[in-house]
Design a protein around this motif. Structure first.
Motif, short mmCIF file in Angstrom:
data_model
loop_
_atom_site.label_atom_id
_atom_site.label_comp_id
_atom_site.label_asym_id
_atom_site.label_seq_id
_atom_site.Cartn_x
_atom_site.Cartn_y
_atom_site.Cartn_z
N ALA A 188 -16.79 63.22 51.08
CA ALA A 188 -15.61 63.43 51.92
C ALA A 188 -15.82 62.86 53.32
N ILE A 189 -17.05 62.92 53.81
CA ILE A 189 -17.38 62.37 55.13
C ILE A 189 -17.47 60.85 55.07
N LEU A 190 -18.06 60.33 54.00
CA LEU A 190 -18.28 58.88 53.90
C LEU A 190 -17.01 58.11 53.59
N GLN A 191 -16.09 58.72 52.85
CA GLN A 191 -14.93 57.97 52.36
C GLN A 191 -14.12 57.28 53.48
N PRO A 192 -13.84 57.95 54.59
CA PRO A 192 -13.08 57.25 55.64
C PRO A 192 -13.89 56.17 56.36
N ARG A 193 -15.21 56.27 56.26
CA ARG A 193 -16.07 55.35 57.02
C ARG A 193 -16.44 54.09 56.25
N GLN A 194 -16.61 54.23 54.92
CA GLN A 194 -17.18 53.14 54.12
C GLN A 194 -16.34 52.89 52.87
N HIS A 195 -16.64 51.80 52.19
CA HIS A 195 -16.04 51.51 50.89
C HIS A 195 -16.95 52.11 49.82
N LEU A 196 -16.43 53.04 49.02
CA LEU A 196 -17.25 53.71 48.01
C LEU A 196 -16.90 53.19 46.62
N LEU A 197 -17.94 52.83 45.86
CA LEU A 197 -17.79 52.35 44.49
C LEU A 197 -18.70 53.17 43.59
N LEU A 198 -18.22 53.54 42.43
CA LEU A 198 -19.03 54.30 41.47
C LEU A 198 -19.43 53.38 40.33
N LEU A 199 -20.73 53.33 40.04
CA LEU A 199 -21.24 52.49 38.97
C LEU A 199 -22.16 53.31 38.07
N THR A 200 -21.80 53.46 36.81
CA THR A 200 -22.60 54.23 35.88
C THR A 200 -22.70 53.49 34.56
N LYS A 201 -23.78 53.75 33.82
CA LYS A 201 -23.94 53.08 32.54
C LYS A 201 -23.91 54.12 31.42
N GLY A 202 -23.58 53.66 30.22
CA GLY A 202 -23.57 54.54 29.07
C GLY A 202 -22.34 54.35 28.22
N ASN A 203 -22.08 55.31 27.35
CA ASN A 203 -20.89 55.30 26.52
C ASN A 203 -19.65 55.47 27.40
N THR A 204 -18.71 54.55 27.27
CA THR A 204 -17.56 54.54 28.18
C THR A 204 -16.79 55.85 28.15
N GLN A 205 -16.44 56.33 26.96
CA GLN A 205 -15.66 57.55 26.85
C GLN A 205 -16.41 58.75 27.42
N GLU A 206 -17.69 58.82 27.11
CA GLU A 206 -18.49 59.95 27.58
C GLU A 206 -18.61 59.95 29.10
N GLN A 207 -18.86 58.78 29.68
CA GLN A 207 -19.02 58.71 31.13
C GLN A 207 -17.69 58.95 31.85
N GLU A 208 -16.61 58.41 31.30
CA GLU A 208 -15.31 58.63 31.94
C GLU A 208 -14.93 60.10 31.92
N LEU A 209 -15.29 60.80 30.86
CA LEU A 209 -15.01 62.23 30.79
C LEU A 209 -15.79 62.99 31.87
N LYS A 210 -17.06 62.60 32.08
CA LYS A 210 -17.85 63.25 33.14
C LYS A 210 -17.21 63.01 34.51
N ILE A 211 -16.77 61.77 34.72
CA ILE A 211 -16.17 61.44 36.01
C ILE A 211 -14.92 62.28 36.25
N GLU A 212 -14.09 62.42 35.23
CA GLU A 212 -12.88 63.24 35.36
C GLU A 212 -13.25 64.70 35.62
#
Length: 228
Positions: free
Chosen positions: A110-134
């Motif tokens: 929450a502090i970094l978001q207004p200051r910087q560009h944030l990107l999330l990069l994760t590896k693994g099974n797409t469906q499984e990782q997307e569920l974790k992100i949600e």
């Protein structure tokens, strides 16, 4: 201050992950109930099998296949379908594990978001990782989210090209020397290593600083506030 690009790993950087695999490994060792091999020896065989299986991808399904293959190698009793089904059922303990953010993660994002560009990069099974992100509730902090089958030098070079990133102001942040730090630096990025006490064994590797990028080691995610 010029905004920078922070590429952030997910599993064991933003939230707990490998502790649930470790718990299932413990359960598997008890289920195997080997008469002579120690838990350390069984884990060594499992790690060997996992190295063979990574060619087929990461995630819970791949891990369960590794457990079943290890069971075939080490079982002292006749292998039954029931046994293999019991091992497959261990997946539920991982897939339904609680989503536990690491200390300070959401407040720091929450502090970094207004200051910087944030990107999330994760590896693994797409469906499984997307569920974790949600489930994590963190998705909206990131401008871009990418789930990839592997994190190697070509992955980072492709990301740089796809998103027109400037390596001079781009940092990779994560807990894995093998997937987060070393290949990112080889691709010309800066990197920040945040050790996790339960990082998956196959992600262990000596840090290999290279190129012109900086390499920092910090002890917690919240320390990012001091640098960005």
């Amino acid at each position: 201050m010029q905004q920078q690009y922070l590429i952030i790993d997910a599993d064991d950087t933003l939230w707990e992950n490998n502790i649930y695999f470790e718990q299932v490994t413990h359960n598997f060792i008890e289920f195997l109930n080997h008469s002579t091999l120690t838990p350390v020896q069984i884990r060594a065989v499992l790690s060997e099998v996992e190295r063979e299986m990574v060619a087929y991808g990461y995630g819970t399904a791949s891990y369960i296949r590794s457990l079943q293959a290890t069971y075939h190698r080490l079982s002292e009793r006749e292998i039954s379908d029931k046994d293999l089904q019991q091992i497959a059922a261990f997946a539920d303990l991982i897939l339904h594990a609680p989503m536990e953010l690491l200390p300070g993660v959401e407040e720091t994002l929450a502090i970094l978001q207004p200051r910087q560009h944030l990107l999330l990069l994760t590896k693994g099974n797409t469906q499984e990782q997307e569920l974790k992100i949600e489930r994590s509730g963190l998705k909206d902090y990131f401008e871009h989210v990418r789930v990839v089958p592997e994190k190697n030098v070509s992955t980072y070079l492709h990301l740089i090209e796809e998103l027109s990133l400037d390596p001079a102001i781009t940092w990779m942040i994560g807990n894995s020397p093998r997937s987060d730090i070393n290949p990112a630096q080889a691709a010309g990025l800066h990197a920040i290593y945040i050790p996790h006490p339960h990082t998956w064994q196959l992600e262990h590797e000596e840090l290999q600083p290279q190129g012109s990028g900086q390499l920092l080691t910090i002890q917690s995610f919240r320390e990012l506030r001091e640098h960005f």
